[in-house]
Write a protein that holds these residues in place. Structure first.
Motif, PDB file in Angstrom:
ATOM      1  N   HIS A  13       0.827  -1.205  -0.076  1.00  0.00           N
ATOM      2  CA  HIS A  13      -0.122  -0.142   0.179  1.00  0.00           C
ATOM      3  C   HIS A  13       0.983   1.394   0.116  1.00  0.00           C
ATOM      4  O   HIS A  13       0.455   2.008  -1.169  1.00  0.00           O
ATOM      5  CB  HIS A  13      -1.093  -0.003   0.808  1.00  0.00           C
ATOM      6  N   SER A  41       3.604  -7.969   2.944  1.00  0.00           N
ATOM      7  CA  SER A  41       3.263  -7.817   1.479  1.00  0.00           C
ATOM      8  C   SER A  41       4.281  -9.102   0.566  1.00  0.00           C
ATOM      9  O   SER A  41       4.818  -9.560   0.124  1.00  0.00           O
ATOM     10  CB  SER A  41       3.718  -6.440   1.030  1.00  0.00           C
ATOM     11  N   TYR A 360      -4.510  -3.091  -4.365  1.00  0.00           N
ATOM     12  CA  TYR A 360      -3.947  -2.048  -4.104  1.00  0.00           C
ATOM     13  C   TYR A 360      -3.851  -1.047  -4.801  1.00  0.00           C
ATOM     14  O   TYR A 360      -3.482   0.363  -4.691  1.00  0.00           O
ATOM     15  CB  TYR A 360      -2.266  -2.413  -3.515  1.00  0.00           C
TER      16      TYR A 360
END
Ligand SMILES: Cc1cc2nc3c(=O)[nH]c(=O)nc-3n(C[C@H](O)[C@H](O)[C@H](O)COP(=O)(O)OP(=O)(O)OC[C@H]3O[C@@H](n4cnc5c(N)ncnc54)[C@H](O)[C@@H]3O)c2cc1C
Length: 494
Positions: A13, A41, A360
């Motif tokens: 993000h 992630s 995202y």
């Protein structure tokens, strides 16, 4: 230094928002206390998907949006995102066949503009998909979704942010910030030297993943904020279980879905679990009970039995989800929220809660829309069609890239061309430029990694440690021998 935007967190993000903002001409500073993609992630199931199971909770908007994003990511990162057939064996006691059929019909319909084929049902006796499975599994369904190299997706977003003028600082912790009218005064600490410096920013994005609450309440001094629920998910990697590029999705006896996905040619990835994470976020690892659970799911579905000693690698990540009061951790919504705290006349902070790797990009777009009234008129949204670094492959035809690399650098074998093309896309040519023979690549550190590649990762992608190089920027760690790791460590330390 003074910036338009300070972004906290180098996960997907933070990297996605920094890229979008830098491309719209904003001055951006992205700070990451550890390494890019050091946490959630790089610990995902590595799917770019609509989320078939979210249909059960009627999250139609999330599924529709995710399916649209799947198409966009395939187009902007054809090297990182791979189409894959998913086979769902049917178990009558868990969900009725009509419900699965209806779910897949909806999935096809919501993704109707997709270039990926529709779902189908079949008998395993007449399909090669049935070959590795337990004979008690007689019927199944197949649909198409995508897989992705999650940590490289983060790294390439950060790289693009930097190429568009953004400043990316890894190993830099956001310590605290206070409002000074329409600006934030923030303290950033270099974790290696301990040196702190002060920067100012017109807005802050808090994309600290599992640490969002800690950052919001502890470092930004905000009161309240949304209730967050931390849920750990783990995966195991075992030697390749079956032939073929297709993945399986098992409905286990507890009704959870577990993915079994081909991984880097020689391995199979299995996950995930959903375990409540009490207390403060921190480094997550798999528990023995989770390993046993995942082995049991595999052994339940496949002829081949899998035991914990078969596990070659495991990883775990923590999701920071919106607390919607769901009883089971697996049922908590995966939708995202963007919480803007912008008291009149004061600088804003936007907090990212929840979300998925898959979404995202659109989340980043929405984040900038929310900040626009505070930052002034922004350039239009642009990330939906602009390739990520290395993604400018003619016609998006990834399969043409490995042979093209082989023609330019004939000393590379097919496997090497494929690995480099997947990781770097067209940037592999830039990395290899000027090399005429294998000797020009320098010493080898195992798993195909050479000095040339390690230098590139350090110079171009912020890699610093053996962990970065072996597990996030590449997956050479799966092959590297202890003495090769040691050699890499001393090379990086030089
Ligand atoms: C087990 C599991 C499986 C998943 N599978 C999928 C999937 O298949 N597909 C999908 O689309 N999504 C999936 N997801 C969801 C997806 O992985 C996450 O939504 C996403 O990675 C979250 O990214 P993030 O940037 O918010 O958080 P993170 O990746 O955790 O990044 C936050 C970063 O902020 C940094 N940070 C924190 N505090 C500070 C500070 N004070 N200063 C500087 N930096 C700081 C941290 O070090 C961290 O690197 C999965 C998640 C999990 C846990």
């Amino acid at each position: 230094m003074s910036y338009d935007l300070l972004v906290i967190g180098g996960g997907i993000h933070g990297a996605g928002i920094a890229r979008d903002a830098a491309g719209r001409g904003l001055s951006v500073l992205l700070v990451e206390k550890d390494s890019l993609a050091a946490h959630t992630s790089s610990a995902s199931s590595k799917l770019v998907h609509g989320g078939l199971r979210y249909l059960e909770y009627l999250h139609l908007r999330l599924v529709r949006e995710s399916l649209l994003e799947r198409e966009r990511l395939l187009a902007i990162a054809p090297h990182l995102v791979e189409r894959r057939r998913f086979v769902l064996p049917y178990r009558s006691r868990l969900r009725p066949a009509w419900a699965v059929r209806l779910g897949l019909f909806l999935y096809d319909w919501l993704g109707r503009r997709s270039t990926l084929g529709p779902s189908q049902g079949f008998r395993f006796a007449s399909s090669p998909y049935g070959k590795p499975l337990q004979p008690k599994l007689r019927y199944g369904f197949a649909y198409t979704d995508c897989t992705v190299d999650d940590s490289r997706l983060v790294i390439l977003n950060a790289k693009d942010a930097a190429e568009r003028g953004g400043h990316v600082r890894v190993g830099h912790r956001f310590v605290r910030a206070t409002r000074d009218g329409r600006n934030w005064r923030a303290e950033i600490r270099d974790e290696a030297s301990g040196a702190s410096r002060s920067v100012s920013a017109r807005a802050i994005v808090n994309s600290a993943g599992p640490w969002v609450s800690e950052v919001l309440r502890g470092r930004l001094g905000a009161a309240g904020g949304r209730r967050i629920r931390l849920v750990k998910g783990s995966h195991i990697v075992i030697p390749r279980l079956y032939d073929g590029d297709h993945a399986y999705v098992f409905q286990h006896t507890d009704r959870r879905l577990v993915f079994v996905i081909p991984f880097l040619g020689e391995f199979t990835l299995v996950g995930t679990t959903d375990v409540p994470w009490p207390g403060d976020p921190g480094p997550a690892t798999i528990d023995p009970a989770e390993t046993e659970y995942l082995c049991e799911v595999v052994s339940h579905g496949f002829r081949q039995q899998v035991v914990p000693t078969d596990v070659r690698w495991s990883f775990a990540g923590i999701r920071a989800l919106q607390d919607d009061g769901a009883v089971r951790a697996s049922a908590v919504t995966r939708d995202w929220a963007l919480d803007l705290d912008a008291p009149a006349g004061l600088a804003p902070v936007l907090t990212v809660v929840g979300g998925k790797l898959t979404t995202y990009r659109v989340l980043a777009e929405e984040a900038l829309e929310k900040l626009e009234p505070h930052l002034g008129k922004l350039a239009p949204a642009w990330t939906g069609t602009a390739p990520l670094p290395g993604g400018n492959i003619a016609g998006g035809q990834f399969e043409a890239l490995p042979p093209a690399l082989g023609r330019l650098f004939p000393y590379l074998d097919d496997g090497e061309c494929r690995r480099l093309a997947r990781a770097y896309g067209t940037r592999a040519m830039r990395m290899l430029e000027g090399t005429k023979s294998r000797a020009d690549l320098g010493e080898s550190f195992g798993g195909g990694l050479t000095r040339l590649e390690v230098d590139y990762l350090r110079r171009e992608e912020w890699a610093r440690s053996t962990e970065d190089v072996l597990w996030r920027h590449s997956k050479a760690g799966l092959w590297a021998k202890p003495e090769e790791v040691q050699r890499l460590r001393s090379y990086l330390g030089r």
